[in-house]
Design a protein around this motif. Structure first.
Motif, PDB file in Angstrom:
ATOM      1  N   VAL A   8       0.850  -1.184   0.000  1.00  0.00           N
ATOM      2  CA  VAL A   8       0.000   0.000   0.000  1.00  0.00           C
ATOM      3  C   VAL A   8       0.885   1.233   0.000  1.00  0.00           C
ATOM      4  CG1 VAL A   8      -1.792   1.300   1.225  1.00  0.00           C
ATOM      5  CG2 VAL A   8      -1.795  -1.222   1.282  1.00  0.00           C
ATOM      6  N   ILE A   9       0.628   2.124  -0.959  1.00  0.00           N
ATOM      7  CA  ILE A   9       1.321   3.415  -1.015  1.00  0.00           C
ATOM      8  C   ILE A   9       0.309   4.493  -0.655  1.00  0.00           C
ATOM      9  CG2 ILE A   9       2.548   5.076  -2.457  1.00  0.00           C
ATOM     10  CD1 ILE A   9       3.355   2.759  -4.267  1.00  0.00           C
ATOM     11  N   ALA A  10       0.676   5.396   0.233  1.00  0.00           N
ATOM     12  CA  ALA A  10      -0.167   6.528   0.610  1.00  0.00           C
ATOM     13  C   ALA A  10       0.535   7.815   0.195  1.00  0.00           C
ATOM     14  CB  ALA A  10      -0.414   6.528   2.113  1.00  0.00           C
ATOM     15  N   GLY A  34       8.071   5.084   5.972  1.00  0.00           N
ATOM     16  CA  GLY A  34       8.381   3.983   5.069  1.00  0.00           C
ATOM     17  C   GLY A  34       9.182   4.488   3.880  1.00  0.00           C
ATOM     18  N   THR A  35       9.557   3.573   3.002  1.00  0.00           N
ATOM     19  CA  THR A  35      10.310   3.944   1.804  1.00  0.00           C
ATOM     20  C   THR A  35       9.490   4.894   0.943  1.00  0.00           C
ATOM     21  OG1 THR A  35      11.384   1.771   1.781  1.00  0.00           O
ATOM     22  CG2 THR A  35      11.482   3.044  -0.247  1.00  0.00           C
ATOM     23  N   ALA A  36      10.123   5.974   0.485  1.00  0.00           N
ATOM     24  CA  ALA A  36       9.472   6.899  -0.443  1.00  0.00           C
ATOM     25  C   ALA A  36       9.258   6.189  -1.773  1.00  0.00           C
ATOM     26  CB  ALA A  36      10.317   8.155  -0.629  1.00  0.00           C
ATOM     27  N   VAL A  37       8.025   6.261  -2.288  1.00  0.00           N
ATOM     28  CA  VAL A  37       7.698   5.608  -3.553  1.00  0.00           C
ATOM     29  C   VAL A  37       6.465   6.282  -4.149  1.00  0.00           C
ATOM     30  CG1 VAL A  37       6.394   3.811  -2.330  1.00  0.00           C
ATOM     31  CG2 VAL A  37       7.097   3.413  -4.674  1.00  0.00           C
ATOM     32  N   GLY A  38       6.476   6.516  -5.443  1.00  0.00           N
ATOM     33  CA  GLY A  38       5.320   7.047  -6.135  1.00  0.00           C
ATOM     34  C   GLY A  38       4.888   8.421  -5.681  1.00  0.00           C
ATOM     35  N   GLY A  39       5.811   9.202  -5.138  1.00  0.00           N
ATOM     36  CA  GLY A  39       5.461  10.515  -4.607  1.00  0.00           C
ATOM     37  C   GLY A  39       4.910  10.446  -3.196  1.00  0.00           C
ATOM     38  N   GLY A  40       4.736   9.247  -2.677  1.00  0.00           N
ATOM     39  CA  GLY A  40       4.227   9.054  -1.322  1.00  0.00           C
ATOM     40  C   GLY A  40       5.140   8.120  -0.555  1.00  0.00           C
ATOM     41  N   TYR A  41       4.546   7.302   0.290  1.00  0.00           N
ATOM     42  CA  TYR A  41       5.328   6.409   1.134  1.00  0.00           C
ATOM     43  C   TYR A  41       4.668   5.039   1.199  1.00  0.00           C
ATOM     44  CZ  TYR A  41       7.489  10.734   2.568  1.00  0.00           C
ATOM     45  OH  TYR A  41       8.148  11.933   2.550  1.00  0.00           O
ATOM     46  N   TYR A  63      -4.355   9.879  -0.628  1.00  0.00           N
ATOM     47  CA  TYR A  63      -4.695   8.971  -1.719  1.00  0.00           C
ATOM     48  C   TYR A  63      -3.916   7.675  -1.523  1.00  0.00           C
ATOM     49  CZ  TYR A  63      -6.801  13.039  -3.826  1.00  0.00           C
ATOM     50  OH  TYR A  63      -7.593  14.132  -4.058  1.00  0.00           O
ATOM     51  N   PHE A  64      -4.569   6.558  -1.856  1.00  0.00           N
ATOM     52  CA  PHE A  64      -3.978   5.246  -1.619  1.00  0.00           C
ATOM     53  C   PHE A  64      -3.990   4.418  -2.899  1.00  0.00           C
ATOM     54  CE2 PHE A  64      -5.835   6.820   2.262  1.00  0.00           C
ATOM     55  CZ  PHE A  64      -4.817   6.637   3.171  1.00  0.00           C
ATOM     56  N   ALA A  65      -2.944   3.623  -3.073  1.00  0.00           N
ATOM     57  CA  ALA A  65      -2.869   2.662  -4.165  1.00  0.00           C
ATOM     58  C   ALA A  65      -2.402   1.341  -3.565  1.00  0.00           C
ATOM     59  CB  ALA A  65      -1.910   3.136  -5.248  1.00  0.00           C
TER      60      ALA A  65
END
Length: 195
Positions: A8-10, A34-41, A63-65
């Motif tokens: 889950v990326i937030a 958490g690790t920075a990813v996709g502009g979020g964490y 926003y969540f993916a």
């Protein structure tokens, strides 16, 4: 899919972008840790079905993916599930309270503008058409353009929490100007809980 794990990326303010397959991301439920990813964490990485986040800012849309993936090779399925949620305002306003919608930011701090059905939210304007109108006082006003929205479009404009005491009398007033059609409706709610 056939994955054996989920990530889950937030991201605050806008949707995250996709992770890079072949890269492992460390999760932490404390937002920003958490690790920075996709502009979020990365806020979750495992086989479970839920995560309780901490460290979120008030009055913010997150926003969540959710990505399914195989741990062997960390190949992410890029047809992710998505969603969003808004945090509540942490500050309680004092009474009496007034909002003129004069500021350029809309909705104002600690207000929420949420879509219930259809496509069309409340907006800020300095003038209106259908009917032609201007703010009652000040430079701005909130408006819902039902003239241009499809039938059944509904949204909520929610004020910040107010410190109301049981057994006390309160007055809520507002200026309204409009042309109401057969299906138009404005409803004012008072609630004792934020949900």
């Amino acid at each position: 899919g056939n994955g054996n794990s989920v990530m889950v990326i937030a991201r605050a303010g806008s949707a995250p972008t996709d992770p890079t397959s072949g890269t492992s991301y460390t999760a932490n439920a404390a937002y920003g840790s958490g690790t920075a990813v996709g502009g979020g964490y990365c806020v979750y990485n495992g086989t479970g079905t839920s995560v309780a986040l901490t460290g979120l800012s008030s009055s913010t849309v997150y926003y969540f993916a959710i990505y399914e993936y195989n741990t062997a090779g960390t190949c992410y399925l890029l047809t992710e599930l998505t969603g969003s949620a808004a945090t509540l305002c942490s500050s309680v306003i004092t009474l009496p309270y007034s909002e003129s919608f004069d500021g350029a930011t809309f909705p104002p701090t600690c207000w929420l503008n949420t879509q219930v059905s259809g496509t069309g939210l409340w907006q800020r304007s300095t003038s209106g058409t259908y009917p032609t109108c201007s703010p009652h006082s000040g430079a701005g006003m909130a408006y819902f353009n039902s003239y241009s929205y499809t039938l059944g479009t509904t949204s909520n404009l929610i004020s910040p929490p107010m410190p109301l005491t049981a057994g006390s009398c309160y007055s809520i007033s507002f200026w309204i100007y409009g042309v109401f059609y057969e299906y138009d409706e404005i409803t004012t709610y008072v609630n004792t809980s934020p949900t």
